[in-house]
Scaffold this motif. Structure first.
Motif, mmCIF file in Angstrom:
data_model
loop_
_atom_site.group_PDB
_atom_site.id
_atom_site.type_symbol
_atom_site.label_atom_id
_atom_site.label_comp_id
_atom_site.label_asym_id
_atom_site.label_seq_id
_atom_site.Cartn_x
_atom_site.Cartn_y
_atom_site.Cartn_z
ATOM 1 N N VAL A 4 0.852 -1.183 0.000
ATOM 2 C CA VAL A 4 0.000 0.000 0.000
ATOM 3 C C VAL A 4 0.892 1.238 0.000
ATOM 4 C CG1 VAL A 4 -1.687 1.312 1.356
ATOM 5 C CG2 VAL A 4 -1.835 -1.182 1.266
ATOM 6 N N ILE A 5 0.528 2.214 -0.812
ATOM 7 C CA ILE A 5 1.220 3.505 -0.799
ATOM 8 C C ILE A 5 0.400 4.451 0.064
ATOM 9 C CG2 ILE A 5 1.977 5.482 -2.162
ATOM 10 C CD1 ILE A 5 2.533 3.540 -4.463
ATOM 11 N N ALA A 6 1.057 5.053 1.060
ATOM 12 C CA ALA A 6 0.367 5.876 2.052
ATOM 13 C C ALA A 6 0.701 7.364 1.889
ATOM 14 C CB ALA A 6 0.715 5.390 3.450
ATOM 15 N N GLU A 7 0.288 8.142 2.856
ATOM 16 C CA GLU A 7 0.352 9.606 2.805
ATOM 17 C C GLU A 7 1.720 10.222 2.477
ATOM 18 O OE1 GLU A 7 -0.512 13.279 5.817
ATOM 19 O OE2 GLU A 7 -1.907 11.611 5.853
ATOM 20 N N ALA A 49 12.791 0.932 -2.249
ATOM 21 C CA ALA A 49 13.112 1.928 -3.275
ATOM 22 C C ALA A 49 12.491 3.287 -2.989
ATOM 23 C CB ALA A 49 12.655 1.441 -4.644
ATOM 24 N N CYS A 50 11.501 3.330 -2.126
ATOM 25 C CA CYS A 50 10.778 4.576 -1.854
ATOM 26 C C CYS A 50 11.586 5.475 -0.914
ATOM 27 C CB CYS A 50 9.419 4.267 -1.234
ATOM 28 S SG CYS A 50 8.457 5.755 -0.879
ATOM 29 N N PRO A 51 12.011 6.641 -1.388
ATOM 30 C CA PRO A 51 12.846 7.514 -0.556
ATOM 31 C C PRO A 51 12.100 8.201 0.588
ATOM 32 C CG PRO A 51 12.352 8.605 -2.616
ATOM 33 C CD PRO A 51 11.811 7.196 -2.725
ATOM 34 N N VAL A 52 10.766 8.212 0.534
ATOM 35 C CA VAL A 52 9.995 8.856 1.600
ATOM 36 C C VAL A 52 9.288 7.840 2.499
ATOM 37 C CG1 VAL A 52 9.694 11.041 0.370
ATOM 38 C CG2 VAL A 52 7.991 9.224 0.094
ATOM 39 N N GLU A 53 9.607 6.566 2.320
ATOM 40 C CA GLU A 53 9.053 5.484 3.136
ATOM 41 C C GLU A 53 7.526 5.521 3.179
ATOM 42 O OE1 GLU A 53 11.150 5.684 6.880
ATOM 43 O OE2 GLU A 53 13.026 5.107 5.930
ATOM 44 N N ALA A 54 6.937 5.551 1.992
ATOM 45 C CA ALA A 54 5.476 5.618 1.868
ATOM 46 C C ALA A 54 4.842 4.274 1.566
ATOM 47 C CB ALA A 54 5.102 6.606 0.765
ATOM 48 N N ILE A 55 5.640 3.243 1.325
ATOM 49 C CA ILE A 55 5.114 1.946 0.902
ATOM 50 C C ILE A 55 5.240 0.932 2.042
ATOM 51 C CG2 ILE A 55 5.293 0.093 -0.785
ATOM 52 C CD1 ILE A 55 6.487 2.161 -2.733
ATOM 53 N N PHE A 56 4.107 0.249 2.314
ATOM 54 C CA PHE A 56 4.049 -0.700 3.421
ATOM 55 C C PHE A 56 3.343 -1.976 2.988
ATOM 56 C CE2 PHE A 56 3.966 3.553 5.131
ATOM 57 C CZ PHE A 56 4.851 3.498 6.199
ATOM 58 N N SER A 66 -4.301 3.848 7.798
ATOM 59 C CA SER A 66 -5.153 2.721 7.403
ATOM 60 C C SER A 66 -6.126 3.051 6.269
ATOM 61 C CB SER A 66 -5.895 2.156 8.612
ATOM 62 O OG SER A 66 -6.758 3.115 9.166
ATOM 63 N N PRO A 67 -6.629 4.297 6.138
ATOM 64 C CA PRO A 67 -7.512 4.589 5.005
ATOM 65 C C PRO A 67 -6.843 4.414 3.633
ATOM 66 C CG PRO A 67 -7.756 6.271 6.688
ATOM 67 C CD PRO A 67 -6.566 5.428 7.073
ATOM 68 N N TYR A 68 -5.531 4.365 3.592
ATOM 69 C CA TYR A 68 -4.835 4.220 2.317
ATOM 70 C C TYR A 68 -4.951 2.812 1.742
ATOM 71 C CZ TYR A 68 -3.293 8.948 2.677
ATOM 72 O OH TYR A 68 -3.298 10.316 2.753
ATOM 73 N N ALA A 69 -5.273 1.831 2.570
ATOM 74 C CA ALA A 69 -5.526 0.487 2.042
ATOM 75 C C ALA A 69 -6.746 0.533 1.131
ATOM 76 C CB ALA A 69 -5.729 -0.501 3.187
#
Length: 108
Positions: A4-7, A49-56, A66-69
């Motif tokens: 999931v890609i988040a905020e 690979a994500c430099p802003v740590e947005a992927i989980f 959690s709304p990003y799921a």
């Protein structure tokens, strides 16, 4: 499980994840990127690979995001009519986002 890609991606869209995804399952919205949950093969290549740590991984998504799921899932069915196109390379960037993203203040 899927990723999931988040905020942290919103208004950044670095796109380093696009270069490492072996199945081309990361699509572009107006302000954020989205991982197609049916196309993701859980290979883990995008997360480091994500430099802003947005992927989980879905099961490690912080509660505050959690709304990003739902946003990643619904982007393909409720927000756009993309469905499952089988790869982002053949799909143009979308000029819309999920309401979770739309309702955020724009980052300068």
């Amino acid at each position: 499980m899927t990723y999931v890609i988040a905020e942290p991606c919103v208004d950044i869209k670095d796109k380093a994840c696009l270069d490492v995804c072996p199945v081309d399952c990361i699509y572009e919205g107006k302000r954020s990127l989205y991982i197609h949950p049916d196309e993701c093969i859980d290979c883990h290549a995008c997360e480091p690979a994500c430099p802003v740590e947005a992927i989980f991984p879905l099961d490690e998504l912080p509660e505050k995001w959690s709304p990003y799921a739902e946003a990643n899932r619904d982007f393909f069915t409720e927000v756009t009519d993309l469905g499952s196109p089988g790869g982002a390379a053949n799909t143009q960037a979308q000029d819309v986002d999920h309401p979770v993203v739309v309702n955020l203040a724009t980052r300068a």
